[in-house]
Design a protein around this motif. Sequence first.
Motif, PDB file in Angstrom:
ATOM      1  N   ARG A  56       0.842  -8.987   7.129  1.00 16.65           N
ATOM      2  CA  ARG A  56       0.436  -9.661   8.372  1.00 16.65           C
ATOM      3  C   ARG A  56      -0.594  -8.833   9.130  1.00 16.65           C
ATOM      4  N   ALA A  57      -0.406  -7.509   9.147  1.00 17.09           N
ATOM      5  CA  ALA A  57      -1.355  -6.634   9.830  1.00 17.09           C
ATOM      6  C   ALA A  57      -2.714  -6.671   9.140  1.00 17.09           C
ATOM      7  N   TYR A  58      -2.713  -6.692   7.831  1.00 18.60           N
ATOM      8  CA  TYR A  58      -3.967  -6.743   7.063  1.00 18.60           C
ATOM      9  C   TYR A  58      -4.741  -8.023   7.391  1.00 18.60           C
ATOM     10  N   ALA A  59      -4.035  -9.140   7.453  1.00 18.03           N
ATOM     11  CA  ALA A  59      -4.687 -10.411   7.750  1.00 18.03           C
ATOM     12  C   ALA A  59      -5.181 -10.474   9.193  1.00 18.03           C
ATOM     13  N   ARG A  60      -4.386  -9.943  10.109  1.00 22.20           N
ATOM     14  CA  ARG A  60      -4.730 -10.016  11.529  1.00 22.20           C
ATOM     15  C   ARG A  60      -5.852  -9.063  11.915  1.00 22.20           C
ATOM     16  N   LEU A  61      -5.810  -7.859  11.404  1.00 19.78           N
ATOM     17  CA  LEU A  61      -6.753  -6.821  11.813  1.00 19.78           C
ATOM     18  C   LEU A  61      -7.987  -6.758  10.931  1.00 19.78           C
ATOM     19  N   GLU A  62      -7.915  -7.384   9.752  1.00 17.13           N
ATOM     20  CA  GLU A  62      -9.048  -7.451   8.825  1.00 17.13           C
ATOM     21  C   GLU A  62      -9.597  -6.070   8.498  1.00 17.13           C
ATOM     22  N   ARG A  63      -8.698  -5.196   8.131  1.00 19.78           N
ATOM     23  CA  ARG A  63      -9.056  -3.846   7.717  1.00 19.78           C
ATOM     24  C   ARG A  63      -7.970  -3.331   6.781  1.00 19.78           C
ATOM     25  N   PRO A  64      -8.272  -2.319   5.974  1.00 18.20           N
ATOM     26  CA  PRO A  64      -7.228  -1.773   5.097  1.00 18.20           C
ATOM     27  C   PRO A  64      -6.078  -1.208   5.911  1.00 18.20           C
ATOM     28  N   VAL A  65      -4.914  -1.171   5.292  1.00 18.83           N
ATOM     29  CA  VAL A  65      -3.715  -0.660   5.953  1.00 18.83           C
ATOM     30  C   VAL A  65      -3.217   0.554   5.184  1.00 18.83           C
ATOM     31  N   VAL A  66      -3.105   1.679   5.894  1.00 17.05           N
ATOM     32  CA  VAL A  66      -2.484   2.877   5.334  1.00 17.05           C
ATOM     33  C   VAL A  66      -1.023   2.863   5.748  1.00 17.05           C
ATOM     34  N   VAL A  67      -0.133   2.795   4.773  1.00 17.08           N
ATOM     35  CA  VAL A  67       1.302   2.743   5.031  1.00 17.08           C
ATOM     36  C   VAL A  67       1.885   4.137   4.823  1.00 17.08           C
ATOM     37  N   LEU A  68       2.512   4.682   5.853  1.00 22.35           N
ATOM     38  CA  LEU A  68       3.150   5.990   5.785  1.00 22.35           C
ATOM     39  C   LEU A  68       4.656   5.778   5.695  1.00 22.35           C
ATOM     40  N   ALA A  69       5.264   6.281   4.618  1.00 19.89           N
ATOM     41  CA  ALA A  69       6.687   6.037   4.388  1.00 19.89           C
ATOM     42  C   ALA A  69       7.261   7.151   3.521  1.00 19.89           C
ATOM     43  N   GLY A  70       8.570   7.223   3.465  1.00 19.92           N
ATOM     44  CA  GLY A  70       9.223   8.170   2.587  1.00 19.92           C
ATOM     45  C   GLY A  70       8.786   7.979   1.151  1.00 19.92           C
ATOM     46  N   LYS A  71       8.721   9.065   0.403  1.00 20.09           N
ATOM     47  CA  LYS A  71       8.160   9.003  -0.949  1.00 20.09           C
ATOM     48  C   LYS A  71       8.959   8.083  -1.866  1.00 20.09           C
ATOM     49  N   GLY A  72      10.247   7.888  -1.591  1.00 21.43           N
ATOM     50  CA  GLY A  72      11.030   6.973  -2.404  1.00 21.43           C
ATOM     51  C   GLY A  72      10.585   5.532  -2.286  1.00 21.43           C
ATOM     52  N   HIS A  73       9.892   5.188  -1.208  1.00 17.76           N
ATOM     53  CA  HIS A  73       9.371   3.834  -1.020  1.00 17.76           C
ATOM     54  C   HIS A  73       8.015   3.639  -1.707  1.00 17.76           C
ATOM     55  N   VAL A  74       7.454   4.734  -2.228  1.00 21.43           N
ATOM     56  CA  VAL A  74       6.097   4.694  -2.776  1.00 21.43           C
ATOM     57  C   VAL A  74       6.070   4.971  -4.273  1.00 21.43           C
ATOM     58  N   GLU A  75       6.888   5.894  -4.746  1.00 16.51           N
ATOM     59  CA  GLU A  75       6.753   6.374  -6.119  1.00 16.51           C
ATOM     60  C   GLU A  75       6.941   5.265  -7.139  1.00 16.51           C
ATOM     61  N   ARG A  76       6.088   5.321  -8.153  1.00 18.26           N
ATOM     62  CA  ARG A  76       6.120   4.437  -9.318  1.00 18.26           C
ATOM     63  C   ARG A  76       5.936   2.966  -8.973  1.00 18.26           C
ATOM     64  N   GLY A  77       5.526   2.661  -7.779  1.00 16.98           N
ATOM     65  CA  GLY A  77       5.287   1.273  -7.406  1.00 16.98           C
ATOM     66  C   GLY A  77       6.539   0.432  -7.269  1.00 16.98           C
ATOM     67  N   TYR A  78       7.708   1.085  -7.198  1.00 20.00           N
ATOM     68  CA  TYR A  78       8.958   0.343  -7.149  1.00 20.00           C
ATOM     69  C   TYR A  78       9.203  -0.313  -5.791  1.00 20.00           C
ATOM     70  N   GLY A  79       8.943   0.412  -4.724  1.00 20.77           N
ATOM     71  CA  GLY A  79       9.386  -0.013  -3.403  1.00 20.77           C
ATOM     72  C   GLY A  79       8.455  -0.999  -2.735  1.00 20.77           C
ATOM     73  N   ILE A  80       7.624  -0.493  -1.845  1.00 15.48           N
ATOM     74  CA  ILE A  80       6.735  -1.360  -1.067  1.00 15.48           C
ATOM     75  C   ILE A  80       5.735  -2.070  -1.968  1.00 15.48           C
ATOM     76  N   ALA A  81       5.186  -1.357  -2.938  1.00 15.26           N
ATOM     77  CA  ALA A  81       4.140  -1.932  -3.785  1.00 15.26           C
ATOM     78  C   ALA A  81       4.625  -3.157  -4.545  1.00 15.26           C
ATOM     79  N   SER A  82       5.830  -3.100  -5.103  1.00 11.68           N
ATOM     80  CA  SER A  82       6.325  -4.252  -5.873  1.00 11.68           C
ATOM     81  C   SER A  82       6.515  -5.462  -4.974  1.00 11.68           C
ATOM     82  N   ARG A  83       6.904  -5.229  -3.713  1.00 10.86           N
ATOM     83  CA  ARG A  83       7.057  -6.354  -2.777  1.00 10.86           C
ATOM     84  C   ARG A  83       5.700  -6.898  -2.333  1.00 10.86           C
ATOM     85  N   LEU A  84       4.725  -6.008  -2.128  1.00  9.53           N
ATOM     86  CA  LEU A  84       3.379  -6.489  -1.798  1.00  9.53           C
ATOM     87  C   LEU A  84       2.840  -7.395  -2.901  1.00  9.53           C
TER      88      LEU A  84
END
Length: 295
Positions: free
Chosen positions: A232-260
Amino acid sequence: MRTKFGLLAAAVAVLSTAFAAGAQGGPPAEKFPRGTLVDAEGKRVEGGRLLEMLRAADFILVGEQHTSRCDHLAQARLLELMAFGGLRAAVGVEMVGVEQQRALDLFNQRRIPACRLDDALLWGENWGFDFNLYRPIFETAEAFDLPVVALNIPFYLAHMIAEGRIDPQTVLPRNLVPDPVIPPPPEQLARLSDEISLHQQMLGISDGEQALERFAYVQSLWDSQMAEVSLRAYARLERPVVVLAGKGHVERGYGIASRLRALAPGVRILSVLPWRGKEAPEPLDADLFFYCPGE
Protein backbone atom coordinates in the motif's frame (compact mmCIF):
# COMPACT_ATOMS: atom_id res chain seq x y z
CA MET A 1 13.50 -3.60 31.57
CA ARG A 2 12.00 -4.92 28.35
CA THR A 3 8.19 -5.14 28.35
CA LYS A 4 6.25 -8.25 27.40
CA PHE A 5 5.54 -6.65 24.04
CA GLY A 6 9.25 -6.04 23.57
CA LEU A 7 9.87 -9.69 24.41
CA LEU A 8 7.23 -10.63 21.87
CA ALA A 9 9.03 -8.60 19.25
CA ALA A 10 12.20 -10.49 20.04
CA ALA A 11 10.41 -13.82 19.93
CA VAL A 12 8.38 -13.55 16.76
CA ALA A 13 11.37 -12.29 14.76
CA VAL A 14 12.69 -15.77 14.05
CA LEU A 15 16.30 -16.29 15.04
CA SER A 16 18.46 -17.58 12.22
CA THR A 17 21.39 -19.88 12.67
CA ALA A 18 24.92 -18.91 11.69
CA PHE A 19 25.52 -18.67 7.96
CA ALA A 20 26.57 -21.98 6.46
CA ALA A 21 29.78 -22.03 4.45
CA GLY A 22 29.09 -20.77 0.94
CA ALA A 23 31.04 -19.76 -2.10
CA GLN A 24 34.60 -18.84 -1.33
CA GLY A 25 36.40 -15.82 -2.68
CA GLY A 26 36.97 -12.17 -1.96
CA PRO A 27 39.19 -10.68 0.70
CA PRO A 28 39.02 -11.83 4.33
CA ALA A 29 36.24 -10.19 6.30
CA GLU A 30 38.64 -8.51 8.71
CA LYS A 31 39.85 -6.28 5.86
CA PHE A 32 36.40 -4.78 5.40
CA PRO A 33 35.20 -1.71 7.33
CA ARG A 34 32.00 -2.31 9.26
CA GLY A 35 28.92 -1.87 7.12
CA THR A 36 30.66 -2.82 3.86
CA LEU A 37 28.24 -4.38 1.39
CA VAL A 38 29.32 -7.63 -0.24
CA ASP A 39 27.76 -10.15 -2.60
CA ALA A 40 27.31 -13.86 -2.00
CA GLU A 41 30.95 -14.46 -2.93
CA GLY A 42 32.13 -12.05 -0.26
CA LYS A 43 33.21 -9.47 -2.85
CA ARG A 44 32.62 -5.79 -2.19
CA VAL A 45 29.63 -4.15 -3.92
CA GLU A 46 29.65 -0.37 -4.28
CA GLY A 47 29.33 2.54 -6.68
CA GLY A 48 27.48 2.05 -9.93
CA ARG A 49 26.95 -1.66 -9.44
CA LEU A 50 25.26 -1.11 -6.09
CA LEU A 51 23.03 1.68 -7.36
CA GLU A 52 22.05 -0.43 -10.35
CA MET A 53 20.91 -3.23 -8.05
CA LEU A 54 19.00 -0.82 -5.82
CA ARG A 55 17.31 0.98 -8.72
CA ALA A 56 16.08 -2.36 -10.09
CA ALA A 57 14.10 -3.13 -6.94
CA ASP A 58 10.62 -2.10 -5.84
CA PHE A 59 11.29 -3.37 -2.32
CA ILE A 60 14.62 -3.61 -0.52
CA LEU A 61 14.26 -5.90 2.48
CA VAL A 62 17.01 -5.29 5.03
CA GLY A 63 17.36 -7.70 7.93
CA GLU A 64 18.86 -7.03 11.34
CA GLN A 65 19.65 -8.42 14.73
CA HIS A 66 17.63 -6.11 16.93
CA THR A 67 20.39 -5.61 19.52
CA SER A 68 23.22 -4.93 17.03
CA ARG A 69 24.30 -1.30 16.86
CA CYS A 70 26.36 -2.09 13.77
CA ASP A 71 23.33 -3.51 11.95
CA HIS A 72 21.31 -0.35 12.53
CA LEU A 73 24.16 1.92 11.48
CA ALA A 74 24.52 -0.13 8.30
CA GLN A 75 20.79 0.24 7.61
CA ALA A 76 21.02 4.00 8.06
CA ARG A 77 24.08 4.13 5.81
CA LEU A 78 22.22 2.24 3.07
CA LEU A 79 19.37 4.77 3.20
CA GLU A 80 21.94 7.54 2.98
CA LEU A 81 23.70 5.97 -0.01
CA MET A 82 20.38 5.56 -1.78
CA ALA A 83 19.43 9.19 -1.13
CA PHE A 84 22.77 10.46 -2.42
CA GLY A 85 22.20 8.29 -5.51
CA GLY A 86 18.81 9.88 -6.16
CA LEU A 87 16.74 7.07 -4.63
CA ARG A 88 14.61 8.67 -1.92
CA ALA A 89 12.82 5.60 -0.63
CA ALA A 90 10.03 5.19 1.86
CA VAL A 91 11.17 3.41 5.01
CA GLY A 92 8.92 0.67 6.34
CA VAL A 93 9.63 -0.40 9.92
CA GLU A 94 8.69 -3.63 11.67
CA MET A 95 9.24 -1.94 15.03
CA VAL A 96 6.08 0.21 14.91
CA GLY A 97 2.46 -0.97 14.82
CA VAL A 98 0.09 0.61 12.30
CA GLU A 99 -1.94 2.22 15.08
CA GLN A 100 1.08 4.51 15.62
CA GLN A 101 1.16 5.82 12.04
CA ARG A 102 -0.28 9.16 13.15
CA ALA A 103 2.84 9.83 15.22
CA LEU A 104 5.02 8.88 12.25
CA ASP A 105 2.96 11.22 10.05
CA LEU A 106 3.80 14.07 12.40
CA PHE A 107 7.46 13.02 12.21
CA ASN A 108 7.24 12.92 8.40
CA GLN A 109 5.80 16.46 8.49
CA ARG A 110 8.76 17.48 10.73
CA ARG A 111 6.40 18.39 13.54
CA ILE A 112 8.08 15.81 15.79
CA PRO A 113 11.89 15.59 15.69
CA ALA A 114 13.75 12.29 15.69
CA CYS A 115 15.06 13.02 19.18
CA ARG A 116 11.50 12.95 20.59
CA LEU A 117 10.05 10.19 18.44
CA ASP A 118 10.49 7.43 21.01
CA ASP A 119 8.08 9.17 23.40
CA ALA A 120 5.55 9.83 20.65
CA LEU A 121 5.63 6.17 19.60
CA LEU A 122 5.53 4.78 23.16
CA TRP A 123 8.60 2.91 22.00
CA GLY A 124 9.57 1.39 25.33
CA GLU A 125 6.08 0.04 25.96
CA ASN A 126 5.77 -1.48 22.51
CA TRP A 127 9.00 -2.51 20.80
CA GLY A 128 11.15 -2.51 23.91
CA PHE A 129 14.62 -2.62 22.36
CA ASP A 130 16.75 0.46 23.05
CA PHE A 131 15.56 3.35 20.87
CA ASN A 132 19.10 4.73 20.73
CA LEU A 133 20.06 1.74 18.60
CA TYR A 134 17.46 2.82 16.03
CA ARG A 135 17.96 6.57 16.32
CA PRO A 136 20.42 6.77 13.35
CA ILE A 137 17.72 5.36 11.06
CA PHE A 138 15.18 8.00 12.03
CA GLU A 139 17.80 10.74 11.92
CA THR A 140 18.71 9.70 8.38
CA ALA A 141 15.05 9.72 7.35
CA GLU A 142 14.76 13.18 8.91
CA ALA A 143 17.87 14.50 7.16
CA PHE A 144 16.84 13.28 3.69
CA ASP A 145 13.08 13.79 4.08
CA LEU A 146 12.27 10.09 3.71
CA PRO A 147 8.74 9.09 4.77
CA VAL A 148 8.60 6.41 7.46
CA VAL A 149 5.75 3.89 7.46
CA ALA A 150 4.57 1.67 10.35
CA LEU A 151 4.25 -1.91 9.11
CA ASN A 152 3.29 -4.13 12.03
CA ILE A 153 0.12 -5.20 13.76
CA PRO A 154 -0.32 -3.58 17.18
CA PHE A 155 1.87 -5.47 19.63
CA TYR A 156 -0.90 -5.84 22.20
CA LEU A 157 -2.99 -7.59 19.52
CA ALA A 158 -0.09 -9.85 18.56
CA HIS A 159 0.21 -10.97 22.16
CA MET A 160 -3.52 -11.58 22.50
CA ILE A 161 -3.63 -13.56 19.27
CA ALA A 162 -0.59 -15.62 20.29
CA GLU A 163 -2.32 -16.47 23.57
CA GLY A 164 -5.52 -17.42 21.77
CA ARG A 165 -7.53 -14.71 23.53
CA ILE A 166 -8.82 -13.07 20.36
CA ASP A 167 -9.72 -14.16 16.82
CA PRO A 168 -8.00 -11.92 14.24
CA GLN A 169 -11.16 -12.01 12.11
CA THR A 170 -13.02 -10.10 14.83
CA VAL A 171 -10.48 -7.26 15.08
CA LEU A 172 -11.75 -3.78 14.19
CA PRO A 173 -10.75 -1.71 12.35
CA ARG A 174 -9.79 -4.34 9.81
CA ASN A 175 -6.57 -2.58 8.73
CA LEU A 176 -4.98 -3.54 12.07
CA VAL A 177 -4.49 -7.10 10.82
CA PRO A 178 -3.77 -8.51 7.35
CA ASP A 179 -6.35 -10.06 5.07
CA PRO A 180 -5.56 -12.69 4.01
CA VAL A 181 -3.01 -14.23 6.38
CA ILE A 182 -0.72 -16.02 3.94
CA PRO A 183 0.70 -19.31 5.29
CA PRO A 184 4.45 -19.93 5.36
CA PRO A 185 6.17 -21.77 2.52
CA PRO A 186 6.99 -25.38 3.43
CA GLU A 187 10.70 -24.60 3.82
CA GLN A 188 9.97 -21.89 6.39
CA LEU A 189 7.59 -24.15 8.28
CA ALA A 190 10.40 -26.68 8.68
CA ARG A 191 12.61 -24.00 10.24
CA LEU A 192 9.85 -22.84 12.55
CA SER A 193 9.40 -26.38 13.85
CA ASP A 194 13.06 -26.41 14.87
CA GLU A 195 12.77 -23.13 16.74
CA ILE A 196 9.37 -23.18 18.43
CA SER A 197 10.74 -24.42 21.76
CA LEU A 198 12.73 -21.18 22.03
CA HIS A 199 9.57 -19.08 21.74
CA GLN A 200 6.77 -20.96 23.46
CA GLN A 201 7.05 -19.25 26.85
CA MET A 202 7.43 -15.75 25.42
CA LEU A 203 4.46 -16.19 23.08
CA GLY A 204 2.23 -17.93 25.60
CA ILE A 205 2.02 -21.07 23.46
CA SER A 206 1.66 -24.29 25.46
CA ASP A 207 2.93 -27.70 24.46
CA GLY A 208 0.74 -29.83 22.24
CA GLU A 209 -0.02 -30.72 18.66
CA GLN A 210 -1.28 -27.23 17.89
CA ALA A 211 1.82 -25.43 19.19
CA LEU A 212 3.65 -25.29 15.85
CA GLU A 213 0.47 -24.36 14.01
CA ARG A 214 -0.16 -21.47 16.38
CA PHE A 215 3.43 -20.26 16.28
CA ALA A 216 3.51 -20.42 12.48
CA TYR A 217 0.21 -18.53 12.35
CA VAL A 218 1.53 -15.66 14.46
CA GLN A 219 4.67 -15.47 12.32
CA SER A 220 2.53 -15.51 9.16
CA LEU A 221 0.28 -12.82 10.60
CA TRP A 222 3.30 -10.58 11.11
CA ASP A 223 4.89 -11.27 7.69
CA SER A 224 1.58 -10.91 5.85
CA GLN A 225 0.88 -7.58 7.56
CA MET A 226 4.28 -6.16 6.70
CA ALA A 227 3.93 -7.23 3.07
CA GLU A 228 0.40 -5.86 2.74
CA VAL A 229 1.20 -2.47 4.29
CA SER A 230 4.43 -2.19 2.27
CA LEU A 231 2.49 -2.70 -0.97
CA ARG A 232 0.00 0.00 0.00
CA ALA A 233 2.86 2.38 0.81
CA TYR A 234 4.53 1.63 -2.53
CA ALA A 235 1.33 2.41 -4.43
CA ARG A 236 0.54 5.54 -2.41
CA LEU A 237 3.99 7.10 -2.28
CA GLU A 238 5.16 5.96 -5.73
CA ARG A 239 8.69 5.25 -4.61
CA PRO A 240 10.68 2.17 -3.59
CA VAL A 241 10.16 0.89 -0.07
CA VAL A 242 13.05 -0.14 2.18
CA VAL A 243 11.68 -2.58 4.75
CA LEU A 244 13.67 -2.86 7.99
CA ALA A 245 12.89 -6.04 9.93
CA GLY A 246 14.44 -8.86 11.90
CA LYS A 247 16.63 -11.09 9.76
CA GLY A 248 14.27 -14.04 10.22
CA HIS A 249 11.66 -12.11 8.22
CA VAL A 250 14.11 -11.61 5.34
CA GLU A 251 16.39 -14.62 4.96
CA ARG A 252 15.88 -16.96 2.02
CA GLY A 253 12.79 -15.09 0.88
CA TYR A 254 10.60 -17.05 3.27
CA GLY A 255 8.98 -14.26 5.27
CA ILE A 256 8.01 -10.90 3.84
CA ALA A 257 9.25 -11.64 0.33
CA SER A 258 7.07 -14.73 -0.17
CA ARG A 259 4.00 -12.73 0.92
CA LEU A 260 4.88 -9.82 -1.37
CA ARG A 261 5.13 -12.20 -4.31
CA ALA A 262 1.84 -13.87 -3.39
CA LEU A 263 0.06 -10.51 -3.25
CA ALA A 264 1.83 -8.92 -6.23
CA PRO A 265 3.35 -11.45 -8.65
CA GLY A 266 6.28 -10.00 -10.57
CA VAL A 267 7.28 -7.59 -7.80
CA ARG A 268 11.03 -6.86 -7.77
CA ILE A 269 12.76 -7.56 -4.47
CA LEU A 270 16.33 -7.09 -3.26
CA SER A 271 17.24 -8.73 0.04
CA VAL A 272 20.07 -7.61 2.33
CA LEU A 273 21.24 -9.35 5.50
CA PRO A 274 23.97 -8.86 8.09
CA TRP A 275 27.10 -10.95 7.64
CA ARG A 276 29.27 -11.70 10.66
CA GLY A 277 32.32 -12.62 8.57
CA LYS A 278 33.15 -15.92 10.23
CA GLU A 279 32.34 -17.89 7.09
CA ALA A 280 31.51 -16.96 3.52
CA PRO A 281 27.95 -15.72 2.99
CA GLU A 282 25.37 -18.34 2.09
CA PRO A 283 24.14 -17.43 -1.43
CA LEU A 284 20.59 -18.65 -0.75
CA ASP A 285 20.13 -16.38 2.26
CA ALA A 286 20.10 -12.98 0.51
CA ASP A 287 21.20 -11.00 -2.53
CA LEU A 288 23.58 -8.73 -0.59
CA PHE A 289 25.18 -8.74 2.85
CA PHE A 290 26.55 -5.95 5.04
CA TYR A 291 29.57 -6.79 7.15
CA CYS A 292 28.87 -6.44 10.87
CA PRO A 293 30.96 -8.74 13.08
CA GLY A 294 29.38 -10.07 16.25
CA GLU A 295 29.12 -7.64 19.15
